[in-house]
Design an enzyme around this catalytic site. Structure first.
Site, PDB file in Angstrom:
ATOM      1  N   GLY A  40       0.839  -1.199   0.000  1.00  0.00           N
ATOM      2  CA  GLY A  40       0.000   0.000   0.000  1.00  0.00           C
ATOM      3  C   GLY A  40       0.868   1.240   0.000  1.00  0.00           C
ATOM      4  O   GLY A  40       1.931   1.277   0.620  1.00  0.00           O
ATOM      5  N   GLY A  42      -0.630   4.563   0.279  1.00  0.00           N
ATOM      6  CA  GLY A  42      -1.399   5.729   0.708  1.00  0.00           C
ATOM      7  C   GLY A  42      -0.644   6.474   1.787  1.00  0.00           C
ATOM      8  O   GLY A  42       0.574   6.327   1.927  1.00  0.00           O
ATOM      9  N   LEU A  43      -1.346   7.280   2.560  1.00  0.00           N
ATOM     10  CA  LEU A  43      -0.656   8.065   3.577  1.00  0.00           C
ATOM     11  C   LEU A  43       0.148   7.179   4.506  1.00  0.00           C
ATOM     12  O   LEU A  43       1.299   7.467   4.825  1.00  0.00           O
ATOM     13  CB  LEU A  43      -1.665   8.887   4.378  1.00  0.00           C
ATOM     14  CG  LEU A  43      -2.245  10.095   3.655  1.00  0.00           C
ATOM     15  CD1 LEU A  43      -3.201  10.835   4.568  1.00  0.00           C
ATOM     16  CD2 LEU A  43      -1.142  11.022   3.200  1.00  0.00           C
ATOM     17  N   ALA A  44      -0.461   6.095   4.980  1.00  0.00           N
ATOM     18  CA  ALA A  44       0.235   5.231   5.933  1.00  0.00           C
ATOM     19  C   ALA A  44       1.387   4.494   5.248  1.00  0.00           C
ATOM     20  O   ALA A  44       2.516   4.493   5.744  1.00  0.00           O
ATOM     21  CB  ALA A  44      -0.742   4.244   6.568  1.00  0.00           C
ATOM     22  N   GLY A  45       1.115   3.884   4.115  1.00  0.00           N
ATOM     23  CA  GLY A  45       2.124   3.076   3.432  1.00  0.00           C
ATOM     24  C   GLY A  45       3.280   3.910   2.911  1.00  0.00           C
ATOM     25  O   GLY A  45       4.448   3.573   3.120  1.00  0.00           O
ATOM     26  N   HIS A 266     -20.973   8.370   5.930  1.00  0.00           N
ATOM     27  CA  HIS A 266     -20.719   9.810   5.912  1.00  0.00           C
ATOM     28  C   HIS A 266     -21.984  10.557   5.531  1.00  0.00           C
ATOM     29  O   HIS A 266     -22.647  10.205   4.572  1.00  0.00           O
ATOM     30  CB  HIS A 266     -19.601  10.104   4.912  1.00  0.00           C
ATOM     31  CG  HIS A 266     -19.007  11.460   5.083  1.00  0.00           C
ATOM     32  ND1 HIS A 266     -19.708  12.602   4.804  1.00  0.00           N
ATOM     33  CD2 HIS A 266     -17.792  11.853   5.524  1.00  0.00           C
ATOM     34  CE1 HIS A 266     -18.924  13.644   5.058  1.00  0.00           C
ATOM     35  NE2 HIS A 266     -17.762  13.220   5.492  1.00  0.00           N
ATOM     36  N   ARG A 330     -20.463  12.501  12.572  1.00  0.00           N
ATOM     37  CA  ARG A 330     -20.942  11.889  11.335  1.00  0.00           C
ATOM     38  C   ARG A 330     -22.034  10.856  11.543  1.00  0.00           C
ATOM     39  O   ARG A 330     -23.022  10.828  10.813  1.00  0.00           O
ATOM     40  CB  ARG A 330     -19.767  11.233  10.612  1.00  0.00           C
ATOM     41  CG  ARG A 330     -18.805  12.259  10.102  1.00  0.00           C
ATOM     42  CD  ARG A 330     -17.606  11.625   9.453  1.00  0.00           C
ATOM     43  NE  ARG A 330     -16.786  12.676   8.853  1.00  0.00           N
ATOM     44  CZ  ARG A 330     -15.654  12.459   8.232  1.00  0.00           C
ATOM     45  NH1 ARG A 330     -15.186  11.241   8.120  1.00  0.00           N
ATOM     46  NH2 ARG A 330     -14.980  13.452   7.706  1.00  0.00           N
ATOM     47  N   HIS A 401     -18.294   5.373   3.915  1.00  0.00           N
ATOM     48  CA  HIS A 401     -17.137   6.222   3.677  1.00  0.00           C
ATOM     49  C   HIS A 401     -15.841   5.658   4.258  1.00  0.00           C
ATOM     50  O   HIS A 401     -14.772   5.829   3.695  1.00  0.00           O
ATOM     51  CB  HIS A 401     -17.417   7.587   4.302  1.00  0.00           C
ATOM     52  CG  HIS A 401     -16.296   8.560   4.152  1.00  0.00           C
ATOM     53  ND1 HIS A 401     -15.755   8.861   2.925  1.00  0.00           N
ATOM     54  CD2 HIS A 401     -15.614   9.301   5.050  1.00  0.00           C
ATOM     55  CE1 HIS A 401     -14.785   9.750   3.095  1.00  0.00           C
ATOM     56  NE2 HIS A 401     -14.666  10.020   4.368  1.00  0.00           N
ATOM     57  N   LEU A 441      -6.524  11.116   8.122  1.00  0.00           N
ATOM     58  CA  LEU A 441      -5.227  11.545   7.590  1.00  0.00           C
ATOM     59  C   LEU A 441      -4.215  11.581   8.726  1.00  0.00           C
ATOM     60  O   LEU A 441      -3.071  11.168   8.592  1.00  0.00           O
ATOM     61  CB  LEU A 441      -5.363  12.927   6.945  1.00  0.00           C
ATOM     62  CG  LEU A 441      -6.422  13.033   5.847  1.00  0.00           C
ATOM     63  CD1 LEU A 441      -6.433  14.438   5.258  1.00  0.00           C
ATOM     64  CD2 LEU A 441      -6.153  12.033   4.741  1.00  0.00           C
TER      65      LEU A 441
END
Lengths: 637, 248
Positions: A40, A42-45, A266, A330, A401, A441
């Site tokens: 992955g 994304g932000l983490a990966g 969401h 939410r 979401h 995030l």
């Protein structure tokens, strides 16, 4: 299976500092002897792969998109929370921690959430240093906005594209490491299974999506940062290819899956327009800062919005939750929208929609200010619906979401399988039963930049590099299983497309395991899912072959896993005889219709252990011990 | 409405491609262009044919994965719109629509409408970053940044890396993409420190990948789904000239 969360002792605010001091270190010269697989980007990966590369580890990073820059973190719009208290409005690390725990309806792990709040301030600094163009005031300092579930302004943003900018920051850091050879990147490559050697995660089996080649990669540790499973509902705000496969395969190899039923619906998405719909589009929650949510007071009122006079409108969030108003969390906002639509007061042709009205804000601030704040969101709305939201209210409806559930991890973000780390949305630890806006995030980056780089060292320290060769029989066995499964999908040649199955599964999940759940419905779902799964393996039509770019085959494998995973989700929802956060059981509600928790019986993380095909999984409970916070019923009134 | 599609089909990078005609029936105006193709593909699969392969992921215009040339125009010719956000209400019953992949030497075709854009990643790897490692960053407010600079930087940073600029350019130039990154970082104090090195390296990488030269026709700006301004190419040229003269 024993679940030891390994939460450090001592006062809450000292735990992480103390743990960092107590963790063993890996000598810089030895780091290059260890290989790490990150799945992955994304932000983490991406943040993990970049940070590990910087430290000197040898990293292999995998993503199924054509470039790591396209991971779904990129679609996050609104912002990222941090307890900077730049606004002097009473924010603090403790307040962010408390808001997050409370927002999660007291089903998250206290120590993890406190650490998240602590690290939030470092994230902003790091991102600014990378060149993330956060919004600024005229004096040149960082700007903030407020978000749902908070009464302070602590959300940092880059127009309506905060996720994109943060991801590009992490992507650029990753690219820097790729450029100097510390990270090897494998785009268009999908992880199909994890390989255990002597009970430890030592590699993965992947399929090259261009050539179809199935191969093994070995390492000293495996990091999964593969996102959430919202697409089990077919329609969600997730990107089309987001899937559960990586973490579900790990679950089938023995990793505990925690709280799978905790999904977030969401409140502000563009309503469904027809059967052809392939995905749903979110309108950032930040819109609720200035937009007012309402429906007509009268049932079945089909007049246009401007024909409905003020006294005939029901601003139901402001009415029911006066202190938070349109910024209620939410889960609460989504359920309130569902209620008014169920009462027959929904708007739009389908009746599944509520108004989000900017008329007051435009009168107060002027259209130019609203355009500056939300211009790209209004444009996006117009592109999709053909309507101008400056002149008429937006129509919105809740949509799936985010998934708070995920693989169980301890305080070090390691699953119960030694050497298997899980970051970001793929793990379960920080958001409890409901995630607050602008926190995903924050968590992804905290995990990747500031937690894993420390805790993975602890796992390696003292150990000699163990990386087994990918020629070991364990790898060959998993490779063969993966090939057989792929072949099986291709050989059915039935009559229905993968999409038609996926859509039917999604409908079952939305109807029975969506915004409101109950025992009868969940049992119905648990009866229908296995039936659908049986039909799938006998009647699915996957065209083409393995040795090519075959999108139908990619999708078929993912849907096959959803077919099994959906059952786990419903079982978890059925077991949890209480309502909390996004998990709303209609049998358990207060007189005012709010979620009614049962702390005496359900104050635990539900971690499920796989037992084999067609055998029910075994439930393990990690009790949630609250040392600092007193559990209370959430009130946003 | 009913439409005729002429779609580029190509089995692999090494095989010959050709246009194949398909009928798209009962298309609803609220459908997105890709949803229309989804429906066509469902029909193809049901008939035992291989579906048309195209890239897409987020379907909300931000991931940059979708990449179709529609009637000769990258992303279909609606200002500020990526293919995934193009809706069928812009077409008329009976239209014939031609659908092709990005065409550029540096973006080889993988299959049908899917191309390999890894050249963009390699350009970023050459220098499209600020050389800071995790940890040790000063407070986010330590260096004030004028709002105007931040806004301009954000205009450039909005690039989604889709490659439409290259597809639209008669020379298949990547100048707008590279200029967007050079400008995004170069306009911020954090990125200024290594701006000379960055622009020289990125331009060298761009040339190495086989992208063509820029003759400032502006077709890239016209198709850019994020409406990245041509001005950034001017800004990059200035930076490049300065850096070259300094000889760094």
């Amino acid at each position: 299976m024993t679940l030891d969360a390994k939460i450090p002792s001592g006062p809450l605010e000292k735990k992480w500092d103390r743990h960092r001091l107590e963790m063993k270190l890996v000598n810089p010269a030895n780091k290059r002897k260890f290989d790490v697989i990150v799945v992955g980007s994304g932000l983490a990966g991406a943040s993990a792969a970049a940070s590990l590369g910087e430290l000197g580890y040898n990293v292999k990073c995998f993503c199924f998109q054509d470039s790591p820059r396209r991971a779904h973190s990129i679609a996050a719009q609104g912002g990222i929370n941090a307890a900077k208290n730049y606004q002097n409005d009473g924010d603090s690390i403790y307040r962010l921690f408390y808001d997050t725990i409370k927002g999660g309806d007291f089903r998250a792990r206290e120590a993890n959430v406190y650490r998240l709040a602590q690290l939030s301030v470092n994230i902003i600094d790091q991102c600014v240093a990378q060149g993330v163009p956060f919004a600024r005031e005229y004096g040149g300092l960082l700007a903030n906005r407020s978000f749902g579930g908070a009464q302070v302004s602590r959300t940092f943003y880059a127009r309506g594209q905060t996720g994109q900018q943060l991801l590009l920051g992490a992507y650029q850091a990753l690219c820097r490491q790729i450029g100097i050879g510390k990270v090897q990147m494998f785009p268009r490559t999908e992880m199909l299974d994890v390989v255990l050697v002597d009970g430890q995660a030592k590699g993965i089996v992947v399929r090259n999506l261009v050539t179809g080649e199935i191969s093994s990669h070995a390492a000293d540790a495996v990091v999964l940062a593969t996102g959430g499973y919202g697409n089990v509902f077919y329609l969600s705000t997730n990107a089309r290819a987001c899937n559960v496969t990586a973490i579900y395969r790990a679950y089938k190899k023995g990793a505990a899956f925690a709280n799978p039923c905790f999904t977030q619906i969401h409140p502000t998405c563009i309503p469904v327009s027809g059967d052809h719909q392939s995905k749903l589009t979110l309108m950032s929650e930040s819109l609720r800062n200035d937009g007012r949510v309402w429906v007509p007071k009268k049932k079945g009122d089909k007049r246009a919005a401007h024909e409905i006079a003020e006294p005939e409108r029901d601003y139901y969030l402001e009415r029911k939750y006066p202190s938070y108003g349109n910024l209620a969390p939410r889960d609460i906002s989504s359920r309130a929208a569902k209620e008014v639509c169920d009462e027959g007061r929904g708007v739009g042709s389908s009746g599944l929609g509520v108004y989000l009205d900017f008329a007051d804000a435009i009168r107060r601030l002027g259209e130019a200010t609203i355009r500056e704040r939300y211009g790209n969101l209004f444009d996006m709305y117009q592109t999709i619906t053909g309507e101008n939201a400056y002149a008429m209210p937006m129509r919105i409806y809740p949509a799936v979401h985010y998934t708070m559930g995920g693989l169980w991890v301890d305080y070090n973000l390691m699953s119960n399988i030694p050497g298997l780390f899980v970051l970001g949305e793929a793990n379960f630890s920080d958001h409890g039963a409901n995630r607050l806006g602008a926190s995903a995030l924050m968590q992804g980056l905290a995990d990747g930049y500031f937690i894993l780089p420390y805790t993975i060292g602890q796992y390696f320290a003292g150990a000699k590099p163990l990386k087994p060769p990918a020629s070991r029989p364990e790898f060959k066995k998993v490779e063969e299983e993966t090939k057989a499964r792929t072949q099986q999908l291709l050989s059915v040649r039935g009559k229905r497309t993968v999409t038609s199955f996926h859509r039917e599964l999604g409908k079952i999940m939305w109807d029975y395991c969506g915004m409101a759940r109950n025992e009868a419905g969940l049992k119905e779902a648990l009866r229908r899912i296995p039936e659908l799964r049986r039909e799938y393996w006998h009647n699915v039509n996957v065209t083409g072959e393995n040795q090519e770019l075959n999108q139908a085959l990619e999708q078929a494998g993912r849907v096959a896993d959803y077919m099994e995973f959906a059952e786990l989700m419903c079982s978890d929802a059925l077991m949890r005889r209480e309502s909390c956060g996004g998990h709303f059981r209609t049998e358990f509600q207060t007189e005012e219709g709010e979620a009614l928790r049962d702390d005496a019986n359900f104050s635990f993380a539900a971690a499920w252990e796989y037992q084999g095909p067609d055998k029910p999984p075994v439930l393990h409970k990690e009790p949630l011990a609250y040392e600092e916070v007193k559990m209370s019923q959430r009130s946003y009134k | 409405m009913n439409l005729t599609l002429k779609v580029w089909r190509q089995k692999s990078g090494s095989s010959r491609g050709q246009f194949v005609e398909y009928q798209a029936k009962d298309v609803i105006p609220d459908m997105s262009f890709l949803e229309m193709l989804d429906v066509v593909n469902e029909g193809l699969i049901s008939g035992g044919e291989d579906p048309i392969v195209f890239d897409s992921d987020c379907r909300e215009g931000i991931c940059g994965m979708c990449s179709l040339v529609i009637n000769g125009i990258a992303h279909g010719g609606h200002r500020g719109t990526a293919t995934c956000q193009l809706h069928m209400r812009h077409f008329n019953d009976g239209d014939t629509i031609t659908i092709e992949p990005w065409r550029a030497k540096a973006f080889p075709i993988i299959k049908d409408l899917v191309v390999d854009r890894s050249a963009f990643d390699r350009i970023i790897q050459a220098g499209g970053f600020v050389s800071v490692s995790t940890g040790g960053a000063p407070d986010g407010n330590a260096i004030p940044i004028p709002k105007e600079a931040q806004e301009l930087s954000m205009d450039a940073a909005a690039c989604i890396g889709c490659g439409a600029c290259v597809a639209a350019c008669k020379n298949a130039s990547a100048m707008l993409f590279v200029a967007a990154k050079v400008s995004h970082l170069g306009l911020l104090p954090q990125g200024k420190v290594e701006k000379d090195r960055r622009v020289l390296r990125m331009v060298a990488a761009m040339d190495h990948e086989g992208f063509g030269g820029c003759t400032v026709t502006g077709s890239c700006e016209a198709v850019c789904p994020k409406e990245i301004s041509l001005d950034f190419i001017g800004l990059m040229n200035r930076e490049y000239l300065g850096a070259s003269l300094k000889g760094s």
